[in-house]
Design a protein around this motif. Structure first.
Motif, short mmCIF file in Angstrom:
data_model
loop_
_atom_site.label_atom_id
_atom_site.label_comp_id
_atom_site.label_asym_id
_atom_site.label_seq_id
_atom_site.Cartn_x
_atom_site.Cartn_y
_atom_site.Cartn_z
N LYS A 207 -8.60 21.72 -79.79
CA LYS A 207 -7.75 21.04 -79.83
C LYS A 207 -8.17 20.72 -78.32
O LYS A 207 -8.86 20.89 -77.35
CB LYS A 207 -6.48 21.64 -79.26
CG LYS A 207 -6.15 22.36 -80.77
CD LYS A 207 -4.92 23.19 -80.98
CE LYS A 207 -4.19 23.79 -81.41
NZ LYS A 207 -3.44 24.41 -82.08
N THR A 208 -7.86 19.34 -78.16
CA THR A 208 -7.48 18.47 -76.74
C THR A 208 -6.17 19.05 -75.90
O THR A 208 -5.46 19.78 -76.51
CB THR A 208 -7.65 17.06 -76.65
OG1 THR A 208 -6.45 16.50 -77.27
CG2 THR A 208 -8.84 16.53 -77.56
N CYS A 209 -6.52 19.15 -74.74
CA CYS A 209 -5.20 19.62 -73.34
C CYS A 209 -5.32 18.49 -72.32
O CYS A 209 -6.75 18.42 -71.67
CB CYS A 209 -5.51 20.77 -73.20
SG CYS A 209 -4.93 21.63 -71.70
N SER A 210 -4.89 17.96 -71.91
CA SER A 210 -4.93 17.08 -70.72
C SER A 210 -3.40 17.45 -69.81
O SER A 210 -1.87 17.75 -70.49
CB SER A 210 -4.87 15.80 -70.65
OG SER A 210 -3.96 14.91 -71.90
N TYR A 211 -3.30 17.71 -68.74
CA TYR A 211 -1.66 17.89 -67.76
C TYR A 211 -2.87 17.58 -66.47
O TYR A 211 -3.91 16.82 -65.93
CB TYR A 211 -1.90 19.23 -67.92
CG TYR A 211 -2.57 20.57 -67.56
CD1 TYR A 211 -3.36 20.79 -65.90
CD2 TYR A 211 -4.15 21.13 -68.73
CE1 TYR A 211 -4.41 21.15 -65.47
CE2 TYR A 211 -4.79 21.40 -68.06
CZ TYR A 211 -5.28 21.54 -66.22
OH TYR A 211 -5.87 22.33 -66.29
N ASP A 212 -1.46 17.28 -66.03
CA ASP A 212 -1.52 16.73 -64.04
C ASP A 212 -1.48 18.07 -63.78
O ASP A 212 -0.68 18.75 -63.70
CB ASP A 212 -0.09 15.70 -63.48
CG ASP A 212 -0.11 14.36 -64.66
OD1 ASP A 212 -1.68 13.82 -64.96
OD2 ASP A 212 0.98 13.14 -65.26
#
Length: 109
Positions: free
Chosen positions: A96-101
């Motif tokens: 899965k992809t994951c992005s966060y600030d």
């Protein structure tokens, strides 16, 4: 004469040791200064560390913080990140992809 010779030898050894200690202290200070410049980038890749503080203790024993960096991530993003890291542990599972600030705050004296 023997006593004077031994004393001179001992004194010169003490002076050499002091010079070496001072050189080592300067090298350590330079290394910490360089590390503090890169500490923000380090936090991005460290999984369980959310702050780095660099402090010194002076000759009188006083503790002084010279640099600190901290990172914060909101709870939703933290859970998404945790889920993403779990998929990496399971062979054959679709990644899965994951992005966060990530908010990084830096403080230097």
């Amino acid at each position: 004469f023997v006593q004077t010779s031994l004393r001179d030898s001992f004194d010169s050894q003490i002076i050499e040791n002091k010079k070496e200690i001072i050189d080592n202290q300067m090298e350590i200070k330079n290394q910490l200064k360089e590390f503090s410049k890169n500490a923000k980038e380090c936090l991005i890749f460290l999984k369980n560390i959310n702050s780095i503080k660099i402090s010194i203790i002076d000759e009188k024993g006083n503790f002084k913080e010279v640099s600190s960096v901290s990172a914060t991530i909101n709870e939703k993003a933290r859970l998404e990140r945790k889920e993403f890291l779990e998929t990496l542990k399971t062979p054959g599972e679709e990644l899965k992809t994951c992005s966060y600030d990530l908010e990084i705050v830096s403080k230097r004296e």
